[in-house]
Design a protein around this motif. Structure first.
Motif, PDB file in Angstrom:
ATOM      1  N   ILE A  43       1.043  -1.161  -0.178  1.00 60.78           N
ATOM      2  CA  ILE A  43      -0.031  -0.084  -0.006  1.00 60.78           C
ATOM      3  C   ILE A  43       0.866   1.364  -0.158  1.00 60.78           C
ATOM      4  O   ILE A  43       1.803   1.415   0.956  1.00 60.78           O
ATOM      5  CB  ILE A  43      -0.975  -0.168   1.159  1.00 60.78           C
ATOM      6  N   ARG A  46      -5.225   1.406  -3.789  1.00 64.02           N
ATOM      7  CA  ARG A  46      -6.328   0.639  -2.927  1.00 64.02           C
ATOM      8  C   ARG A  46      -7.211   0.076  -3.929  1.00 64.02           C
ATOM      9  O   ARG A  46      -8.269  -0.833  -3.320  1.00 64.02           O
ATOM     10  CB  ARG A  46      -6.879   1.348  -1.834  1.00 64.02           C
ATOM     11  N   VAL A  72      -7.028  -0.904   5.780  1.00 62.65           N
ATOM     12  CA  VAL A  72      -7.059  -2.064   4.854  1.00 62.65           C
ATOM     13  C   VAL A  72      -7.187  -3.480   5.802  1.00 62.65           C
ATOM     14  O   VAL A  72      -8.008  -4.501   5.523  1.00 62.65           O
ATOM     15  CB  VAL A  72      -5.996  -2.281   4.063  1.00 62.65           C
TER      16      VAL A  72
END
Length: 275
Positions: free
Chosen positions: A153, A160, A201
């Motif tokens: 990420i 994302r 996440v």
């Protein structure tokens, strides 16, 4: 029904990719379609005549049928093949788009026909232009289910976009996911933002009942750091975007190409064209 497209040029790399595809297809209840692309006549040597082209085509058809005979019985949802003529990467992507393919799985070398290695040319063009996610695999990586998936990420919004697909994919295999925040700019502000993004996440993945590990990597050489982390943790897949728009993001085309080129571990790539 889902369908996995596998480019075949009869090299060891492409057959290894096929064997990976079979494992994945049976797990997600997908069929497998093989594709071989013959170069357009305008790219053929000038001495090639129509009769030879016809013989070559029949020969390729026979080779494809032999592969079907050997492997089709191993695919629960079925296997077939297509032979197309034209530019390698364009015809692979066109077939994937026409079939609404769930996934392309291909070897890192030898998929541009009998002559070229495709990394840096056709393979990378497929990665960048694919209308669906694509997994590239080196020949020496033995077919195995992805027990551990590395999910980098970065600071961009685009990074994302891959999360829902990777999540669905991981659920099929009950994979654990390693969420790693990454940046080539070492600052507390960026580290705090990456930590926030990774926490979000992690929360999403936990809601899906997946096992999650989390880490932050701040390093000038992001490519090497990601690969080393994946190897150290015995991962079977790295999921990346092929390019990003944000200046602070590292998944630019050249970096994604470096990962596809250098990773000994299969790489799942997502082009922005998918979203």
């Amino acid at each position: 029904m889902k369908m996995i497209l596998v480019p075949i040029d009869f090299s060891a790399d492409s057959i290894n990719a096929l064997e990976h595809a079979i494992i994945i297809a049976n797990k997600i209840d997908a069929s497998v379609r093989l594709i071989h692309v013959v170069k357009s006549k305008k790219f053929e040597p000038p001495f090639v005549i129509n009769e030879f082209t016809s013989i070559l085509s029949n020969s390729i058809d026979d080779f494809m049928k032999r592969i079907i005979e050997k492997y089709a019985k191993k695919v629960k949802a079925g296997m077939d093949f297509k032979i197309r003529e034209g530019k390698i990467y364009r015809e692979i992507c066109n077939q994937a788009k026409y079939d609404d393919a769930y996934l392309i799985i291909m070897g890192t070398h030898g998929v541009s026909g009998f002559e070229e290695k495709v990394i840096g040319s056709n393979a990378y063009r497929v990665v960048v232009n694919s209308p669906c996610p694509i997994i590239t695999i080196r020949q020496k990586f033995n077919p195995i289910e992805p027990r551990k998936i590395i999910l980098p990420i970065d600071m961009s919004k685009e990074t994302r976009k891959k999360i829902p697909f990777v999540t669905e994919y991981a659920l099929n295999f009950n994979s654990e996911i390693h969420v790693i925040g990454v940046s080539n700019v070492n600052s507390n502000d960026i580290k705090q933002k990456l930590t926030l993004y990774c926490n979000q996440v992690e929360e999403y993945l936990n809601e899906k009942k997946l096992v999650v590990h989390k880490n932050i990597i701040m390093n000038n050489d992001i490519t090497e750091s990601i690969i080393q982390y994946a190897v150290k943790n015995d991962a079977q897949l790295i999921a990346i975007m092929t390019e990003q728009l944000n200046r602070l993001a590292f998944w630019l085309g050249p970096t994604a190409q470096e990962i596809v080129n250098n990773s000994p571990i299969p790489v799942m790539s997502f082009s922005s064209l998918i979203f």
